[in-house]
Design an enzyme around this catalytic site. Structure first.
Site, short mmCIF file in Angstrom:
data_model
loop_
_atom_site.label_atom_id
_atom_site.label_comp_id
_atom_site.label_asym_id
_atom_site.label_seq_id
_atom_site.Cartn_x
_atom_site.Cartn_y
_atom_site.Cartn_z
N LYS A 1 0.40 3.87 -2.75
CA LYS A 1 -0.60 4.94 -2.72
C LYS A 1 0.05 6.33 -2.64
CE LYS A 1 -4.49 2.37 -0.62
NZ LYS A 1 -3.92 1.03 -0.40
N SER B 1 0.78 -1.24 0.00
CA SER B 1 0.00 0.00 0.00
C SER B 1 0.81 1.29 0.00
CB SER B 1 -0.96 0.01 1.21
OG SER B 1 -2.12 -0.73 0.91
N SER C 1 -5.79 3.95 4.26
CA SER C 1 -5.34 2.99 3.25
C SER C 1 -6.53 2.52 2.41
CB SER C 1 -4.64 1.80 3.89
OG SER C 1 -3.86 1.10 2.93
#
Length: 495
Positions: free
Chosen positions: A162, A159, A332
């Site tokens: 991102k 993640s 997230s």
């Protein structure tokens, strides 16, 4: 189903932000270092009271960040209605806190790279981090790389990708960009079309407002009170709707039209059962709301583009991109991340698909002058193991977001979870940890993959950008603890 990625833990808590990146020019002197150090302490002081602060992504200081970024943005983009005029403002408590710190704060000479290396190396070699681990630490004020191991080694970021997705979207569209959802009426006033723009945060309240607006337009002479046909248009997006990982509780099918991210339980974060038809569900909900507003729709809603000559009779704008970026990073949020990647693709004239998004995000990062050797941005969320980035790319990107010449990227920093207080770092630092409140970082977790990338304020008041990427780990909990220890070293420094 086993959770393959970060599980959001809590809402944004309104924590006050240190403002050093906005005012500190590269090569600044002692007065500027005092400001950074003072701001670091201010951040920790304000963080203690943050638990009692009002709603998510809505503190006065966060609004000030948004205002500054919006006013100074250089990027264009459609749907900029509602941008806020005015200039930035520090936290109300800043003057008194800074004055109380005294004139000697922050004058200690920075520790050299060798001292940092001595502190980092043993922690980076922890067995819990698996077979491959890379790390980069950059002084955000000067751009100087203070530590590097495997800086150019491509790694699966999970993640933490991102950070790249959101930076590209902000650069392409500007922090004031809003995603529009529209209702159009055909020239013969017999067909209403709900046109999705790609806003995954669309909710029932927004749909109700659209239904009320459409009903008002019909009553005012556009179509009378007879039954109308309802269609829904998802043509803004193309390509496969299903993420390569397949049906999953961490992400809905990617659609230009959805309500509450396709969550069946209406939770606002974390893994949840998802609908397999987000657009159809949204249209059926809208049909019911039209009925409540006095508009009969027959037959059932069907998929189809707005007819030629149709005109807009109602429109809803999402929160500004700055707020969506913060929410995507703090919690997230995979659905928002994929939406931001597609918005970047649309701005670049690419198809709003996984492939088009990959090309658009990569091109935007290249335009920012970032090192892309070995980078592969297969998706916007980091769920795809085909994603590859380097620690050098993430650290330099974070340092760029702190650069006074790029205020449009500031939400990348302000959206990062705060150690011990918010988002995916909410429960990873004890209240007594020297890093609590001084680290903001994006987490990344897939089976065998653990990462942490963000910023830390060190003992000398410097803002450090860092990225730690590891693969081959067998215990997620132990790997996370090792990453947290690495970040703590940056904040603790030579205290």
């Amino acid at each position: 189903m086993k959770r393959p990625t970060d599980e959001p833990l809590s809402r944004w808590d309104g924590w006050g932000r240190w403002n050093a990146p906005k005012y500190l020019k590269r090569g600044s002197g002692p007065d500027d270092l005092r400001l950074v150090a003072g701001s670091a302490v201010l951040g920790l002081v304000v963080a203690v009271g943050a638990v009692l602060a009002a709603g998510p992504w809505d503190s006065g200081q966060r609004k000030a960040e948004r205002v500054r970024a919006t006013v100074q943005q250089r990027a264009g983009g459609a749907h900029h209605e509602g941008t806020v005029p005015g200039g930035p403002a520090p936290a109300p408590s800043a003057p008194s806190v800074l004055s109380a710190l005294g004139a000697t704060v922050g004058l200690t000479a920075p520790a050299g790279a060798s001292a940092l290396e001595t502190a980092i190396e043993p922690l980076l070699d922890a067995p819990a981090l698996g077979s491959v681990r890379t790390a980069v630490v950059v002084d955000a004020a000067t751009g100087k790389q203070l530590y590097a191991r495997g800086a150019t080694t491509p790694m699966t970021p999970a993640s933490t990708v991102k950070i790249a997705t959101t930076a590209a979207a902000l650069s392409a569209l500007g922090p004031g960009h809003r995603i529009a959802t529209k209702v159009t009426l055909s020239p013969d006033s017999r067909t209403l079309t709900l046109v999705g723009g790609g806003d995954p945060t669309l909710d029932e309240k927004a749909l109700r407002s659209l239904a009320t607006g459409a009903a008002r337009s019909l009553r005012d002479g556009d179509g009378g009170t007879g039954a109308v046909r309802l269609t829904y248009d998802t043509s803004r997006y193309s390509g496969p709707a299903l993420h390569p990982i397949g049906p999953n509780e961490n992400i809905a099918p990617v659609s230009a039209l959805m309500v509450d991210e396709g969550r069946l339980d209406k939770s606002d974060r974390g893994p949840a059962a998802r609908t397999d038809d987000p657009a159809g569900d949204a249209a059926r909900l809208f049909a019911g709301l039209l009925g409540e507003a006095g508009v009969d729709t027959r037959p059932a809603p069907s998929s189809g583009r707005a007819p030629d000559g149709a005109r807009t009779v109602a429109k809803h704008l999402s929160e500004p991109l700055s707020a969506l970026v913060e929410r995507a990073l703090t919690n997230s949020d995979n659905d928002i991340a994929e939406a931001l990647a597609r918005q970047t693709a649309l701005k670049a004239g690419e198809p709003a698909s996984f492939a088009g998004s990959r090309r658009a995000v990569t091109a935007r990062l290249k335009a920012l002058g970032l090192p892309l050797t070995g980078a592969q941005l297969a998706d916007g969320s980091g769920l795809d193991r085909a994603d590859k980035v380097t620690a050098g790319l993430l650290a330099e990107l974070l340092a760029l977001a702190a650069d006074p010449d790029h205020p449009e990227l500031r939400p990348v920093l302000t959206g990062l979870p705060v150690a011990g207080f918010s988002g995916t770092l909410g429960d990873r630092y004890a209240a007594t940890s020297p890093a609590t409140g001084l680290i903001r970082a994006k987490t990344g977790t897939l089976t065998g993959v653990n990462s942490l990338a963000g910023t830390a304020v060190d003992a000398q008041g410097r803002l450090l950008a860092f990225a730690f990427l590891a693969s081959g780990s067998t215990s997620p909990g132990e790997a996370e603890a090792s990453l947290d220890a690495l970040a703590t070293v940056l904040a603790e420094g030579t205290r």
